[in-house]
Write an enzyme that holds these catalytic residues in place. Sequence first.
Site, PDB file in Angstrom:
ATOM      1  CG  ASN A  96      49.023  19.304  10.109  1.00 26.58           C
ATOM      2  OD1 ASN A  96      49.428  18.664  11.063  1.00 26.58           O
ATOM      3  ND2 ASN A  96      47.967  18.920   9.386  1.00 26.58           N
ATOM      4  CD  GLU A  97      48.444  14.221   8.263  1.00 26.36           C
ATOM      5  OE1 GLU A  97      48.536  13.593   9.325  1.00 26.36           O
ATOM      6  OE2 GLU A  97      47.354  14.456   7.701  1.00 26.36           O
ATOM      7  CB  CYS A 148      43.369  18.859   9.009  1.00 26.17           C
ATOM      8  SG  CYS A 148      44.147  17.276   8.618  1.00 26.17           S
TER       9      CYS A 148
END
Length: 680
Positions: free
Chosen positions: A373-374, A239
């Site tokens: 990311n994600e 994150c």
Amino acid sequence: MNLKLISCSFVFVTAMAVQAQHVMDVQTKKVGAEVSPTMYGLFFEDINYAADGGLYAELVKNRSFEFPNPFTGWDISGKVTLKNDGPFEKNPHYVRMAPSGHSDKHTMIENHGFFGMGIKAGEEYRFSVWARVPDGGKSKLWIDLVDNATMRDDQKLGNTSVEVSGKEWKKYTAIIKPNRTFAKAHLRVWGDSKVTTDVEHVSLFPVKTFKGRENGMREDLAQALADVHPGVFRFPGGCIVEGTDLATRYQWKNTVGPVENRPLNENRWHYTFTNRYFPDYFQTYGLGFFEFFQLCEDIKAEPLPVLSVGLSCQFQNRRESDHVAMDALQPYIDDCLDLIEFANGPVDSKWGKLRADMGHPEPFNMKYIGIGNEQWDTPYFERLKPFVTAVRAKYPNIKIVGTSGPDSEGKMFEKGWEAMKAQKADLVDEHFYRPENFFLGTADGKKRYGNCGALRYDSYDRKGPKVFAGEYACHGAGKKWNHYETSLYEAAFMTGIERNADIVEMATYAPLFAHVEGWQWRPDMIWYDNMRMFKSVSYYVQQMYAMYKGTNVLKLTTKDPADAKGKKQIPVAGQDGMDGLFASSVFDKTTGEVIIKIVNTSKKAQAVCVNLLDMKGERTAETITLQHKGSMDDENTLDQPLKIRPVDGTVQCGVTGKKQQTVLNDVVPAMSFRLYRIKK
């Protein structure tokens, strides 16, 4: 690391305690899919004080006085003033230490370190500082390592001094060799009693870092990474790649060049969890992209950097205005292309020259890059597309890793996969922090063979992108820590990863590091304080797979209990009739070994008979067993770092039939993971 920690002979339990024998067949003659060298690796994110205060060996907190409160981590006395016109553009602050005007009043600054400073007797520590005498001439700084927490007559653990001369900024270094060990030391810098001295970038490193690098890694923690034998190392997150907002996203260009001129960044984890709050948690970028690439070389892992796609954290930013507009993405795309040049470009290119200037003229030979990311849904898919186009045009051999978002199944997960197929991503990064039933392939007491468990990847489309299981860990129900039971279930799940090596190219447990006094998220793979560290049981599971991943899959099957005719063969993956057994097998061309992994998740020992087809004669199987006879909630700790760890042994393989086929008969202990190595 050599897993041969303990030699032992395994004692067979009585038949009363053993389930009915399970017969398995391993096809040893015809090897299957290649196991990617990157199959099992590591994922680094700066959470839980993983970088500053952890892997990065710097002992001084806020060494350049750039925290929002410039004296965070410092005590000051005497005439100390803050200035902001220093020699480093991106870190302009420094302190001026002036004489107090009285012989018994001393000017001094004292740094607390990260939860103190871990100091070992007899070891050398390199003190460095940028300093000048603003009025000209010479001055002297006295440097002490101190223990101010005990009732000793002398607080000093060790001391040194540096002589500063001239009006120009210069770097000064000195060695301190403490006379005793202390986990909570402080660093004191005393000003000259007669001359004003300016001080900037106050630093203290152990001389003995990993591979002896001056701006290096804490030796024991980095060695633990190397001992996994990782195939890939993903960095810098997580994150923090996104940031809580765009201003706090991770920007790789701020992390390279002279370490003194790398700007401070706010760590998004310092305020995320109000139950474990660390308002002094920042990123100095001393551990930057150059150091990450260098570490990958040192531990022999392929680097996998992940960059921002122009989206801040979607969980925390729901408005379109919180993200980069489509027509403003070019600087982010340039960052991506420039990173590839930094890693792989020639020394006469802009970014290749910077790499060379930092001491590495040879390319790092980066092969993978993660973009985003994600992240999920249309905002991600739209922004990813121009990145893919640009990278494919300029660097067609670089493999692009996209993401399926934060879910491990469901509508948004499936939408992510469809988008990654459409954009022809090379790999799709999947994340799953899930409970036990997910890893064992059960939900609500019913078997699920689709999107969870050791059968998860059996039905994946073989024509699309490969899988990168980029973040995963088993979180026990109401027991979110590194206890033995969940680690065993991770081992069971990984038999499915290994069996499906044709679709799964890499997998990394997460998170990697945690300071025992500074953690915010658990479970984690490696824990430490200022002096010690321990490897979780999950660490040993990952290590057993990574060290013995083999080069090719071998087909391992058993008869389907539901097939009355006994002709159908199925994988050993915890299905009904398997009594909690999970198994996989590989062949290692480099060693000539058949490697079999069997995980017993039941509460009883299991008798197994493994037919090694197309192998003949008696043999000795080398074994490594991860087993714990205490509570399933037990875990390793700083005081008991080896409470649960693998042990070595042997099992004799007999023969069966006229052809003298090799057969392995064994009893796998209850709740255990056993690995067999048999020379072909």
